[in-house]
Scaffold this motif. Structure first.
Motif, PDB file in Angstrom:
ATOM      1  N   SER A  52       0.777  -1.211  -0.073  1.00  0.00           N
ATOM      2  CA  SER A  52       0.008   0.031   0.010  1.00  0.00           C
ATOM      3  C   SER A  52       0.906   1.299  -0.206  1.00  0.00           C
ATOM      4  O   SER A  52       0.618   2.310  -0.612  1.00  0.00           O
ATOM      5  CB  SER A  52      -0.874   0.096   1.271  1.00  0.00           C
ATOM      6  OG  SER A  52      -1.762  -1.011   1.121  1.00  0.00           O
ATOM      7  N   ALA A  81       0.800   4.314  -2.781  1.00  0.00           N
ATOM      8  CA  ALA A  81       0.744   5.618  -2.195  1.00  0.00           C
ATOM      9  C   ALA A  81       1.710   6.487  -2.736  1.00  0.00           C
ATOM     10  O   ALA A  81       1.422   7.683  -3.358  1.00  0.00           O
ATOM     11  CB  ALA A  81       0.771   5.617  -0.877  1.00  0.00           C
ATOM     12  N   PRO A  89      -1.878  11.261   4.724  1.00  0.00           N
ATOM     13  CA  PRO A  89      -3.373  11.357   4.528  1.00  0.00           C
ATOM     14  C   PRO A  89      -3.811  10.179   3.636  1.00  0.00           C
ATOM     15  O   PRO A  89      -4.799   9.626   3.955  1.00  0.00           O
ATOM     16  CB  PRO A  89      -3.510  12.739   4.297  1.00  0.00           C
ATOM     17  CG  PRO A  89      -2.266  12.965   3.744  1.00  0.00           C
ATOM     18  CD  PRO A  89      -1.119  12.394   4.493  1.00  0.00           C
ATOM     19  N   ARG A  90      -2.879  10.067   2.572  1.00  0.00           N
ATOM     20  CA  ARG A  90      -3.384   9.006   1.458  1.00  0.00           C
ATOM     21  C   ARG A  90      -3.535   7.427   2.444  1.00  0.00           C
ATOM     22  O   ARG A  90      -4.604   6.876   2.197  1.00  0.00           O
ATOM     23  CB  ARG A  90      -2.312   8.802   0.392  1.00  0.00           C
ATOM     24  CG  ARG A  90      -2.536  10.073  -0.406  1.00  0.00           C
ATOM     25  CD  ARG A  90      -1.447   9.858  -1.639  1.00  0.00           C
ATOM     26  NE  ARG A  90      -1.574  10.841  -2.581  1.00  0.00           N
ATOM     27  CZ  ARG A  90      -2.276  10.482  -3.574  1.00  0.00           C
ATOM     28  NH1 ARG A  90      -2.929   9.521  -3.845  1.00  0.00           N
ATOM     29  NH2 ARG A  90      -2.309  11.768  -4.490  1.00  0.00           N
ATOM     30  N   ALA A 150      -3.786   6.953   5.515  1.00  0.00           N
ATOM     31  CA  ALA A 150      -4.803   6.887   6.760  1.00  0.00           C
ATOM     32  C   ALA A 150      -6.100   6.577   6.141  1.00  0.00           C
ATOM     33  O   ALA A 150      -6.918   6.277   7.052  1.00  0.00           O
ATOM     34  CB  ALA A 150      -4.611   8.150   7.430  1.00  0.00           C
ATOM     35  N   ALA A 151      -6.389   7.010   4.983  1.00  0.00           N
ATOM     36  CA  ALA A 151      -7.716   6.686   4.335  1.00  0.00           C
ATOM     37  C   ALA A 151      -7.840   5.228   4.094  1.00  0.00           C
ATOM     38  O   ALA A 151      -9.263   4.976   3.524  1.00  0.00           O
ATOM     39  CB  ALA A 151      -7.921   7.812   3.286  1.00  0.00           C
ATOM     40  N   LEU A 152      -6.849   4.425   4.159  1.00  0.00           N
ATOM     41  CA  LEU A 152      -7.129   3.092   3.631  1.00  0.00           C
ATOM     42  C   LEU A 152      -7.803   2.205   4.630  1.00  0.00           C
ATOM     43  O   LEU A 152      -7.401   2.382   5.810  1.00  0.00           O
ATOM     44  CB  LEU A 152      -5.780   2.580   3.247  1.00  0.00           C
ATOM     45  CG  LEU A 152      -5.084   3.048   2.093  1.00  0.00           C
ATOM     46  CD1 LEU A 152      -3.549   2.406   1.969  1.00  0.00           C
ATOM     47  CD2 LEU A 152      -5.800   2.929   0.745  1.00  0.00           C
ATOM     48  N   PRO A 153      -8.797   1.361   4.122  1.00  0.00           N
ATOM     49  CA  PRO A 153      -9.365   0.463   4.965  1.00  0.00           C
ATOM     50  C   PRO A 153      -8.247  -0.511   5.683  1.00  0.00           C
ATOM     51  O   PRO A 153      -7.219  -0.745   5.212  1.00  0.00           O
ATOM     52  CB  PRO A 153     -10.059  -0.566   4.236  1.00  0.00           C
ATOM     53  CG  PRO A 153     -10.281   0.227   2.876  1.00  0.00           C
ATOM     54  CD  PRO A 153      -9.127   1.032   2.758  1.00  0.00           C
ATOM     55  N   GLU A 172      -5.979   2.394  11.057  1.00  0.00           N
ATOM     56  CA  GLU A 172      -6.580   3.205  11.872  1.00  0.00           C
ATOM     57  C   GLU A 172      -6.000   4.747  12.008  1.00  0.00           C
ATOM     58  O   GLU A 172      -6.792   5.618  11.990  1.00  0.00           O
ATOM     59  CB  GLU A 172      -6.651   2.558  13.236  1.00  0.00           C
ATOM     60  CG  GLU A 172      -7.650   1.493  13.435  1.00  0.00           C
ATOM     61  CD  GLU A 172      -7.730   0.814  15.008  1.00  0.00           C
ATOM     62  OE1 GLU A 172      -6.971   1.583  15.804  1.00  0.00           O
ATOM     63  OE2 GLU A 172      -8.379  -0.064  15.184  1.00  0.00           O
ATOM     64  N   ARG A 173      -4.739   4.675  11.833  1.00  0.00           N
ATOM     65  CA  ARG A 173      -4.075   6.102  12.300  1.00  0.00           C
ATOM     66  C   ARG A 173      -2.429   6.025  11.524  1.00  0.00           C
ATOM     67  O   ARG A 173      -1.972   4.934  11.657  1.00  0.00           O
ATOM     68  CB  ARG A 173      -3.859   6.151  13.715  1.00  0.00           C
ATOM     69  CG  ARG A 173      -3.537   7.838  13.903  1.00  0.00           C
ATOM     70  CD  ARG A 173      -3.756   8.053  15.412  1.00  0.00           C
ATOM     71  NE  ARG A 173      -2.690   7.489  16.438  1.00  0.00           N
ATOM     72  CZ  ARG A 173      -3.023   6.251  17.184  1.00  0.00           C
ATOM     73  NH1 ARG A 173      -4.045   5.766  17.225  1.00  0.00           N
ATOM     74  NH2 ARG A 173      -2.080   5.918  17.757  1.00  0.00           N
TER      75      ARG A 173
END
Length: 318
Positions: free
Chosen positions: A9, A13, A71-72, A74-77, A80-81
């Protein structure tokens, strides 16, 4: 999300940030990204220094790269953070993987659990051809495969003689693979010991115990079924979740000793967990017993797959 999924991932990104113009066009997207367990005192579950490599190649401060990627990601399923620490380290807190999810994944993949996807067809064909060509030239390079193999590979010391004849092919292979390739392997007496003082024995014995638990459960009239398991499984679950990341790191660094070390961790966790699997006394098999059995079965499958990657047999009985 598994740690290996997280590594892939991060690569995606970086690629998307370049395509969207958030990172300079000159950024070289890495093929792999190092993701490791957060060290004591760190933040989150896993961390990566990817921003340093990307920033160095593009003349961008690592923290700037991290601020684009965070931020990219952090938005992934499954994430969490994401936190940035220091000059640009990315730190991840992942959503917890349930025991049932991990067990189902191992069942679906079998001994190939943790293997990277096959990828684009031409890349696979070219990679396989390069590996075959490297093997064809290994003798000419005095044990140093061309194209970036382990270099140099220290030979077995002459004083150790014919280690395969003395210890057997599997035990000799274990000793040769449990230290970095540049170090001279050591062949301790415990290679021939058939008890838990030997790491080599423990790993194969743990696989045998997983198979024995399946047989014993069958005699008691129940089969494995993935489900929730209590805190007694935490160490074993953690070792299974980390296994794909260990494989990726072993391949990236051309370091099979990383896999050897992790198989010992996994085996020890399974040997501790085994006592929680079967009913005791007059206790009747329950959903909890079936879930624990499924987890033990998954651990045995992964041990067999890891040993196979090392070229070592995983017998059902020892």
């Amino acid at each position: 999300m598994t740690p290996a999924d997280l590594s892939r991932s991060v690569v995606r990104a970086v690629r998307c940030a370049v395509e969207d113009g958030e990172l300079p066009a000159g950024v070289v997207v890495p093929e792999r990204v190092v993701v490791e367990r957060t060290r004591p005192g760190g933040v989150g579950d896993y961390a990566s220094p990817v921003a340093f490599g990307v920033g160095r190649g593009a003349g961008v401060a690592p923290r700037g790269v991290a601020e684009v990627l965070a931020p990219r990601l952090a938005a992934l399923p499954g994430i969490e953070r994401v936190e940035i620490t220091g000059a640009g380290f990315l730190n991840f807190v992942l959503a917890g993987s349930s025991v049932a999810e991990v067990v189902r994944d191992v069942r679906a993949r079998g001994p190939r659990y943790g293997f990277a996807p096959d990828g684009e067809p031409r890349a696979r064909v070219v990679r396989d051809a390069v590996l075959r060509i490297e093997r064809s030239q290994a003798d000419r390079s005095q044990g140093r495969p061309v194209g970036g193999g382990p270099a140099p590979v220290a030979p077995v010391a002459k004083r150790d003689g014919d280690v395969v004849a003395r210890y057997g092919a599997d035990a000799a292979a274990w000793a040769m693979l449990c230290v970095p390739a540049h170090e001279t392997p050591v062949f301790p007496a415990w290679l021939l010991v058939q008890d838990e003082s030997s790491e080599f024995f423990r790993v194969r014995y743990a696989h045998g115990r997983a198979r024995a638990l399946i047989r014993n459960a069958g005699q008691l009239g129940f089969r494995p079924d993935p489900g929730d398991v209590d805190g007694s499984a935490d160490a074993l679950l953690g070792a299974l979740v980390d296994y794909p990341l260990v494989l990726e790191a072993a391949a990236h660094h051309r370091a099979p000793e990383r896999l050897v070390r992790h198989l010992v961790v996994l085996a020890d966790a399974l040997l501790d967990f085994q006592y929680h699997v079967l009913p005791k006394g007059d206790e009747k098999p329950s959903a909890a017993h079936r879930a624990r059995l499924a987890l033990a079965e998954a651990a045995g499958t992964v041990l067999a797959g890891g040993l196979a990657l090392l070229g070592i047999d995983a017998p059902d009985h020892l």
